[in-house]
Design a protein around this motif. Structure first.
Motif, short mmCIF file in Angstrom:
data_model
loop_
_atom_site.label_atom_id
_atom_site.label_comp_id
_atom_site.label_asym_id
_atom_site.label_seq_id
_atom_site.Cartn_x
_atom_site.Cartn_y
_atom_site.Cartn_z
N ARG A 1 138.65 -25.94 32.32
CA ARG A 1 140.05 -25.79 31.82
C ARG A 1 140.79 -24.37 32.09
NH1 ARG A 1 140.63 -30.88 28.74
NH2 ARG A 1 142.45 -30.17 27.86
N ARG B 1 138.26 -20.63 18.89
CA ARG B 1 137.58 -20.98 20.27
C ARG B 1 138.89 -21.16 21.30
NH1 ARG B 1 135.91 -27.27 20.13
NH2 ARG B 1 137.83 -27.98 19.79
N HIS C 1 148.86 -13.18 38.39
CA HIS C 1 148.16 -12.79 37.25
C HIS C 1 147.12 -13.77 36.91
CE1 HIS C 1 147.20 -12.14 33.15
NE2 HIS C 1 148.02 -13.20 32.56
N THR D 1 132.07 -24.10 21.88
CA THR D 1 132.60 -24.32 23.18
C THR D 1 131.28 -24.64 24.16
OG1 THR D 1 134.30 -23.27 24.60
CG2 THR D 1 132.66 -21.88 23.77
N ARG E 1 144.47 -23.29 36.91
CA ARG E 1 145.36 -24.20 37.00
C ARG E 1 146.82 -24.00 37.14
NH1 ARG E 1 145.20 -27.96 32.33
NH2 ARG E 1 143.99 -26.24 31.32
N ASN F 1 144.92 -18.43 34.33
CA ASN F 1 144.18 -19.65 34.14
C ASN F 1 144.24 -20.29 35.70
OD1 ASN F 1 143.92 -22.79 34.03
ND2 ASN F 1 144.47 -22.63 32.02
N ASN G 1 141.08 -12.80 31.63
CA ASN G 1 142.48 -12.38 31.63
C ASN G 1 142.66 -11.03 31.01
OD1 ASN G 1 145.01 -12.02 30.90
ND2 ASN G 1 145.51 -13.96 30.04
N GLN H 1 149.14 -24.48 25.23
CA GLN H 1 149.93 -25.55 26.05
C GLN H 1 151.34 -25.17 26.33
OE1 GLN H 1 149.91 -29.69 24.68
NE2 GLN H 1 147.50 -29.85 24.89
O1 UT7 Z 1 148.30 -14.47 30.03
C1 UT7 Z 1 149.40 -14.53 29.50
C2 UT7 Z 1 149.83 -15.94 29.39
N1 UT7 Z 1 148.97 -16.97 28.96
C3 UT7 Z 1 148.66 -18.13 29.62
O2 UT7 Z 1 149.23 -18.17 30.75
C4 UT7 Z 1 147.77 -19.26 29.27
C5 UT7 Z 1 148.26 -20.52 29.21
N2 UT7 Z 1 147.64 -21.51 28.48
C6 UT7 Z 1 146.31 -21.92 29.02
O3 UT7 Z 1 145.85 -21.45 29.93
C7 UT7 Z 1 145.68 -22.98 28.29
O4 UT7 Z 1 146.78 -23.73 27.35
C8 UT7 Z 1 144.41 -22.95 27.58
C9 UT7 Z 1 143.37 -22.03 28.51
C10 UT7 Z 1 144.77 -21.76 26.63
C11 UT7 Z 1 143.90 -24.01 26.76
O5 UT7 Z 1 143.74 -25.13 27.60
P1 UT7 Z 1 144.41 -26.48 27.41
O6 UT7 Z 1 144.04 -27.30 28.78
O7 UT7 Z 1 145.85 -26.37 27.51
O8 UT7 Z 1 143.61 -26.81 26.18
P2 UT7 Z 1 144.43 -27.48 24.80
O9 UT7 Z 1 144.82 -26.19 23.92
O10 UT7 Z 1 145.31 -28.62 25.06
O11 UT7 Z 1 143.19 -28.19 24.01
C12 UT7 Z 1 142.45 -29.34 24.43
C13 UT7 Z 1 141.33 -29.54 23.78
C14 UT7 Z 1 141.85 -29.47 22.33
O12 UT7 Z 1 140.67 -30.54 21.71
P3 UT7 Z 1 141.50 -31.99 21.04
O13 UT7 Z 1 142.67 -31.76 20.18
O14 UT7 Z 1 141.93 -32.67 22.43
O15 UT7 Z 1 140.34 -32.60 20.45
C15 UT7 Z 1 141.24 -28.15 21.72
O16 UT7 Z 1 140.70 -28.13 20.44
O17 UT7 Z 1 140.34 -28.65 23.87
C16 UT7 Z 1 139.84 -28.05 22.56
N3 UT7 Z 1 139.38 -26.73 23.04
C17 UT7 Z 1 137.99 -26.48 23.28
N4 UT7 Z 1 137.13 -26.99 23.56
C18 UT7 Z 1 136.07 -26.39 23.82
C19 UT7 Z 1 140.23 -25.60 22.84
N5 UT7 Z 1 139.52 -24.42 23.21
C20 UT7 Z 1 138.43 -25.03 23.53
C21 UT7 Z 1 137.13 -24.34 23.71
N6 UT7 Z 1 135.87 -24.97 23.94
N7 UT7 Z 1 137.13 -22.87 24.28
#
Ligand code: UT7
Length: 330
Positions: free
Chosen positions: A39, A155, A257, A31, A262, A260, A287, A223
């Protein structure tokens, strides 16, 4: 007849000393600071490193500070509730342990668990006891050691979570214009598919296989949770404004809360709030689950003036979500 309201008369926090930075995380998993900041919006988080301490350690320190700051003797406290998803042990309740550590001997209490909406759900419970007229001093503790259920080889989840404890003193006032005004709270079991810790309960008790399969850690389909959170938090916050005929000018601050940046931005946009009305400290704490709203309240409390309308909004595991309209009272 005038209505009794529940007001916060003191708020104190404890943060463990150790700070885990994005740079250190980048040495543990693939990461980067750039990815996590763009993000999610987190730079660092506090971590309780020492096993054998647990959340009662952090909660008890916060409660000790609270008793001192509010000039309260332990035997004046009538009830202590502790919100957590990482209790010291499955039982007894961490509320008991904190009460014992702080010499609170005349109170009863229990733990609550509503994921990241836990502060709102527990505050709603406390205010009902206060409004009954029978309770004059209730301590509400929110404490989490989310690092102990975070998989530091994954990650997608390990950059997200941090540890903290906050303690609040809740008392009655006869001034019905102040304090806890209203809540809108929801649960929807569809969420149990997307955010959970599968093992360690009665469904899959701790076994060698559950440990080997890493089932004792937080599992999140980011997501899916993200999509529900954006809609849920914005809907409920807007509804609270409409229900009380509040314009964006009438709202002093949104305290969301901190999961994130965003999600927070989307909620603030729907409410028509400028950036300076949105309290954000996700960058330094990450968080912290149900602890994040009172932690932000503690962090920014010097900004608040008596009578300020605060909208508290959360979304979390369950799914659980909701909003509280609270009018600052001290
Ligand atoms: O508190 C309780 C409630 N929880 C929430 O509200 C959390 C809600 N979810 C989120 O905040 C977001 O979905 C996350 C922060 C968890 C993830 O962000 P995202 O923009 O939804 O990322 P994603 O899961 O769609 O992943 C996008 C890409 C993926 O790579 P590919 O498949 O596009 O190549 C992941 O493998 O980012 C990759 N990725 C990372 N890359 C670098 C995922 N985690 C990481 C990381 N570092 N730590």
């Amino acid at each position: 007849m005038k209505k009794t309201r529940a007001i916060i008369t003191g708020i104190e926090a404890y943060l463990p000393e150790y700070i885990l930075t994005n740079d250190e995380l980048s040495t543990m998993v693939d990461t980067s600071d750039e990815w996590i900041m763009s993000r999610v919006g987190i730079k660092e988080r506090h971590i309780l490193k020492e096993d054998g301490l647990g959340i009662s350690h952090m909660g008890a320190i916060a409660v000790e500070k609270l008793l001192k700051a509010t000039n309260t003797k332990p035997d004046e406290v009538q009830m202590l509730l502790c919100h957590c998803v990482t209790p010291d042990m499955q039982f007894p309740a961490t509320a008991n342990i904190i009460s014992d550590k702080c010499g609170i001997l005349n109170a009863w209490g229990f733990d609550t668990n509503a994921g990241c909406s836990g502060f709102l759900f527990t505050f709603e419970t406390v205010r009902r006891f206060i409004e009954s007229g029978e309770y004059k001093k209730i301590v509400l503790v929110c404490a989490e050691r989310l690092s102990c259920i975070t998989d530091y080889t994954d990650r997608t989840t390990c950059p997200l979570f941090g540890d903290a404890a906050v303690a609040l003193m809740i008392e009655p006032t006869e001034d019905e214009t102040l304090g806890f005004q209203d809540s809108i709270l929801h649960v929807d079991g569809i969420g149990r598919k997307y955010l959970y810790q599968v093992a360690g309960g009665s469904l899959y008790p701790a076994r060698e296989e559950t440990v080997a399969q890493r089932l004792h850690y937080i599992h999140q389909e980011g997501q899916a949770v993200f999509k529900h959170a954006v809609v849920g938090m914005a809907d409920v916050s807007e509804k609270m404004m409409q229900r009380h005929n509040l314009s964006s000018e009438d709202v002093a601050y949104l305290i969301p809360h901190q999961a994130n940046l965003r999600i927070i931005d989307a909620t603030a946009r729907r409410m028509g709030l400028d950036k300076d009305k949105v309290l954000i400290d996700i960058e330094k704490f990450g968080n912290t689950g149900g602890t994040s709203i009172p932690l932000a309240m503690w962090d920014f409390k010097d900004k608040f003036k008596k009578g300020d309308n605060l909208i508290l909004s959360a979304f979390g595991a369950g799914f659980t979500w909701g909003s509280v309209l609270y009018r600052w009272a001290i």
